[in-house]
Design an enzyme around this catalytic site. Structure first.
Site, PDB file in Angstrom:
ATOM      1  N   LYS A   1      36.486  25.171 -83.164  1.00 58.49           N
ATOM      2  CA  LYS A   1      37.727  25.558 -82.309  1.00 58.49           C
ATOM      3  C   LYS A   1      37.448  25.608 -81.070  1.00 58.49           C
ATOM      4  O   LYS A   1      36.312  25.597 -80.443  1.00 58.49           O
ATOM      5  CB  LYS A   1      38.392  26.779 -83.074  1.00 58.49           C
ATOM      6  CG  LYS A   1      38.670  26.590 -84.667  1.00 58.49           C
ATOM      7  CD  LYS A   1      39.473  28.026 -84.791  1.00 58.49           C
ATOM      8  CE  LYS A   1      39.954  27.999 -86.134  1.00 58.49           C
ATOM      9  NZ  LYS A   1      40.584  29.361 -86.708  1.00 58.49           N
TER      10      LYS A   1
ATOM     11  N   ARG B   1      32.768  27.147 -97.093  1.00 62.83           N
ATOM     12  CA  ARG B   1      33.609  28.505 -96.868  1.00 62.83           C
ATOM     13  C   ARG B   1      32.744  29.642 -96.976  1.00 62.83           C
ATOM     14  O   ARG B   1      32.784  30.719 -96.168  1.00 62.83           O
ATOM     15  CB  ARG B   1      34.595  28.695 -97.882  1.00 62.83           C
ATOM     16  CG  ARG B   1      35.812  27.870 -97.828  1.00 62.83           C
ATOM     17  CD  ARG B   1      36.579  28.141 -96.501  1.00 62.83           C
ATOM     18  NE  ARG B   1      37.305  29.388 -96.731  1.00 62.83           N
ATOM     19  CZ  ARG B   1      38.726  29.533 -95.832  1.00 62.83           C
ATOM     20  NH1 ARG B   1      39.130  28.716 -94.987  1.00 62.83           N
ATOM     21  NH2 ARG B   1      39.213  30.827 -95.835  1.00 62.83           N
TER      22      ARG B   1
ATOM     23  N   THR C   1      37.980  35.343 -92.545  1.00 65.08           N
ATOM     24  CA  THR C   1      38.657  35.141 -91.511  1.00 65.08           C
ATOM     25  C   THR C   1      38.219  36.060 -89.969  1.00 65.08           C
ATOM     26  O   THR C   1      38.258  35.451 -89.053  1.00 65.08           O
ATOM     27  CB  THR C   1      40.236  35.097 -91.866  1.00 65.08           C
ATOM     28  OG1 THR C   1      40.279  34.346 -92.842  1.00 65.08           O
ATOM     29  CG2 THR C   1      41.105  34.536 -90.487  1.00 65.08           C
TER      30      THR C   1
ATOM     31  N   GLU D   1      43.937  17.426 -95.722  1.00 67.49           N
ATOM     32  CA  GLU D   1      43.383  17.685 -94.234  1.00 67.49           C
ATOM     33  C   GLU D   1      42.626  16.675 -93.757  1.00 67.49           C
ATOM     34  O   GLU D   1      42.678  16.122 -92.508  1.00 67.49           O
ATOM     35  CB  GLU D   1      42.452  19.064 -94.270  1.00 67.49           C
ATOM     36  CG  GLU D   1      43.461  20.195 -94.581  1.00 67.49           C
ATOM     37  CD  GLU D   1      43.040  21.705 -94.391  1.00 67.49           C
ATOM     38  OE1 GLU D   1      43.571  22.659 -94.069  1.00 67.49           O
ATOM     39  OE2 GLU D   1      41.615  21.730 -94.288  1.00 67.49           O
TER      40      GLU D   1
ATOM     41  N   ASN E   1      37.981  32.696 -84.051  1.00 67.99           N
ATOM     42  CA  ASN E   1      36.952  32.742 -84.950  1.00 67.99           C
ATOM     43  C   ASN E   1      36.128  31.432 -85.326  1.00 67.99           C
ATOM     44  O   ASN E   1      35.592  31.306 -86.260  1.00 67.99           O
ATOM     45  CB  ASN E   1      37.537  33.211 -86.339  1.00 67.99           C
ATOM     46  CG  ASN E   1      38.548  32.434 -86.894  1.00 67.99           C
ATOM     47  OD1 ASN E   1      38.980  31.354 -86.342  1.00 67.99           O
ATOM     48  ND2 ASN E   1      39.116  32.719 -87.937  1.00 67.99           N
TER      49      ASN E   1
ATOM     50  N   TYR F   1      48.863  24.102 -89.829  1.00 67.13           N
ATOM     51  CA  TYR F   1      49.286  25.729 -90.115  1.00 67.13           C
ATOM     52  C   TYR F   1      50.455  25.816 -90.519  1.00 67.13           C
ATOM     53  O   TYR F   1      50.877  26.996 -90.464  1.00 67.13           O
ATOM     54  CB  TYR F   1      49.003  26.548 -88.775  1.00 67.13           C
ATOM     55  CG  TYR F   1      47.335  26.563 -88.466  1.00 67.13           C
ATOM     56  CD1 TYR F   1      46.614  27.059 -89.394  1.00 67.13           C
ATOM     57  CD2 TYR F   1      46.991  26.104 -87.113  1.00 67.13           C
ATOM     58  CE1 TYR F   1      45.078  27.293 -88.697  1.00 67.13           C
ATOM     59  CE2 TYR F   1      45.588  26.582 -86.616  1.00 67.13           C
ATOM     60  CZ  TYR F   1      44.750  26.827 -87.432  1.00 67.13           C
ATOM     61  OH  TYR F   1      43.407  26.957 -87.387  1.00 67.13           O
TER      62      TYR F   1
ATOM     63  N   ARG G   1      31.014  33.065 -88.589  1.00 69.11           N
ATOM     64  CA  ARG G   1      31.934  34.005 -88.163  1.00 69.11           C
ATOM     65  C   ARG G   1      31.414  35.445 -87.826  1.00 69.11           C
ATOM     66  O   ARG G   1      31.674  36.229 -86.789  1.00 69.11           O
ATOM     67  CB  ARG G   1      33.272  33.964 -88.787  1.00 69.11           C
ATOM     68  CG  ARG G   1      34.181  32.963 -88.622  1.00 69.11           C
ATOM     69  CD  ARG G   1      35.281  32.859 -89.845  1.00 69.11           C
ATOM     70  NE  ARG G   1      36.131  31.592 -89.756  1.00 69.11           N
ATOM     71  CZ  ARG G   1      37.082  31.526 -90.494  1.00 69.11           C
ATOM     72  NH1 ARG G   1      37.177  31.969 -91.387  1.00 69.11           N
ATOM     73  NH2 ARG G   1      38.082  30.471 -90.187  1.00 69.11           N
TER      74      ARG G   1
ATOM     75  N   HIS H   1      37.479  26.266 -88.315  1.00 69.13           N
ATOM     76  CA  HIS H   1      38.274  26.171 -89.352  1.00 69.13           C
ATOM     77  C   HIS H   1      37.483  25.284 -90.613  1.00 69.13           C
ATOM     78  O   HIS H   1      36.724  24.517 -90.277  1.00 69.13           O
ATOM     79  CB  HIS H   1      39.413  25.307 -88.896  1.00 69.13           C
ATOM     80  CG  HIS H   1      40.173  24.664 -90.207  1.00 69.13           C
ATOM     81  ND1 HIS H   1      41.403  25.541 -90.819  1.00 69.13           N
ATOM     82  CD2 HIS H   1      40.330  23.600 -90.950  1.00 69.13           C
ATOM     83  CE1 HIS H   1      41.715  25.002 -91.871  1.00 69.13           C
ATOM     84  NE2 HIS H   1      41.198  23.645 -92.046  1.00 69.13           N
TER      85      HIS H   1
HETATM   86  N1  UDP Z   1      44.863  33.833 -87.674  1.00 62.95           N
HETATM   87  C1  UDP Z   1      45.337  34.776 -86.819  1.00 62.95           C
HETATM   88  N2  UDP Z   1      45.705  36.047 -87.091  1.00 62.95           N
HETATM   89  C2  UDP Z   1      46.122  36.399 -88.459  1.00 62.95           C
HETATM   90  C3  UDP Z   1      45.427  35.521 -89.415  1.00 62.95           C
HETATM   91  C4  UDP Z   1      44.929  34.206 -88.931  1.00 62.95           C
HETATM   92  O1  UDP Z   1      45.400  34.440 -85.568  1.00 62.95           O
HETATM   93  O2  UDP Z   1      46.186  37.340 -88.857  1.00 62.95           O
HETATM   94  C5  UDP Z   1      44.291  32.669 -87.257  1.00 62.95           C
HETATM   95  C6  UDP Z   1      42.883  32.598 -87.624  1.00 62.95           C
HETATM   96  O3  UDP Z   1      42.325  31.742 -86.523  1.00 62.95           O
HETATM   97  C7  UDP Z   1      42.782  31.958 -88.919  1.00 62.95           C
HETATM   98  C8  UDP Z   1      43.812  30.776 -88.759  1.00 62.95           C
HETATM   99  O4  UDP Z   1      44.781  31.509 -88.178  1.00 62.95           O
HETATM  100  O5  UDP Z   1      41.457  31.032 -88.871  1.00 62.95           O
HETATM  101  C9  UDP Z   1      43.988  30.307 -90.116  1.00 62.95           C
HETATM  102  O6  UDP Z   1      44.441  31.465 -91.020  1.00 62.95           O
HETATM  103  P1  UDP Z   1      43.894  31.448 -92.584  1.00 62.95           P
HETATM  104  O7  UDP Z   1      44.495  32.627 -93.353  1.00 62.95           O
HETATM  105  O8  UDP Z   1      44.020  30.243 -93.152  1.00 62.95           O
HETATM  106  O9  UDP Z   1      42.494  31.890 -92.557  1.00 62.95           O
HETATM  107  P2  UDP Z   1      40.959  30.945 -92.519  1.00 62.95           P
HETATM  108  O10 UDP Z   1      41.214  29.977 -93.571  1.00 62.95           O
HETATM  109  O11 UDP Z   1      40.918  30.025 -91.295  1.00 62.95           O
HETATM  110  O12 UDP Z   1      39.926  31.833 -92.911  1.00 62.95           O
HETATM  111 MG    MG Z   2      42.752  28.660 -94.018  1.00 63.67          MG
END
Ligand code: UDP
Ligand code: MG
Length: 154
Positions: free
Chosen positions: A9, A85, A91, A126, A112, A49, A102, A115
């Site tokens: 990112k 993962r 996250t 994806e 973070n 998203y 992270r 992705h």
């Molecule tokens: N995100 C955010 N606020 C939140 C949750 C998610 O800004 O409360 C952002 C964060 O950058 C995250 C992305 O949205 O990586 C996608 O969210 P997801 O729940 O899919 O998390 P990930 O799979 O990236 O852990």
């Molecule tokens: Mg996600």
């Protein structure tokens, strides 16, 4: 072997840690089969998203993701989705375990660093979203016999 999408990112690109992050995946033994620098658009981010469309931070995350170019990559390996993962951590960077990407590089939920696809099914969707077929490469991994046993490579 399974393939997964990883995006470095803007928080990785602007902080100058692209190399460090990619090194972690390489050292683990994941094979890089696709990689490019692209500037994301609203169209692709709204698709990517879509599960967050109703969230209050939807606009904010889109703005962040298109603030500069990002690296999109395809990593290959046995159980690659789950392995990646685990390497990236949860996250919220503040809650992520030290030792994860992270956990080691992020103080933020939004900023973070990476992705990664969250299931094998999502990974297929994806990867099709970000790569054409001729941008993903099949080639023998020189380290193969030192990364896996014969039965793991079947
Ligand atoms: N995100 C955010 N606020 C939140 C949750 C998610 O800004 O409360 C952002 C964060 O950058 C995250 C992305 O949205 O990586 C996608 O969210 P997801 O729940 O899919 O998390 P990930 O799979 O990236 O852990
Ligand atoms: Mg996600």
């Amino acid at each position: 072997m399974e393939r997964t999408l990883v995006i470095l990112k803007p928080s990785a690109v602007q902080r100058g840690i692209i190399g460090e992050i990619i090194t972690r995946f390489e050292k683990k033994g994941l094979k890089i089969v696709g990689m490019k620098l692209i500037w994301l658009t609203d169209d692709i981010l709204e698709e990517h998203y879509a599960h967050l469309k109703s969230e209050s931070f939807f606009q904010r995350i889109k703005d962040s993701m298109k603030s500069c170019p990002v690296i999109v990559s395809c990593l290959e390996g046995k159980d690659a989705v789950e392995v990646v993962r685990k390497i990236i951590g949860v996250t919220n960077g503040r809650n992520a375990q030290p030792g994860t990407i992270r956990g080691d590089y992020s103080m933020s939920v939004q900023e973070n660093i990476v992705h990664a696809s969250d299931s094998p099914e999502t990974a297929v969707v994806e990867l099709n979203r970000f790569f054409s077929k001729d941008e993903l490469f099949d080639y023998p991994h020189a380290m193969r016999s030192y990364l896996y046993s014969n039965n793991e490579m079947e």
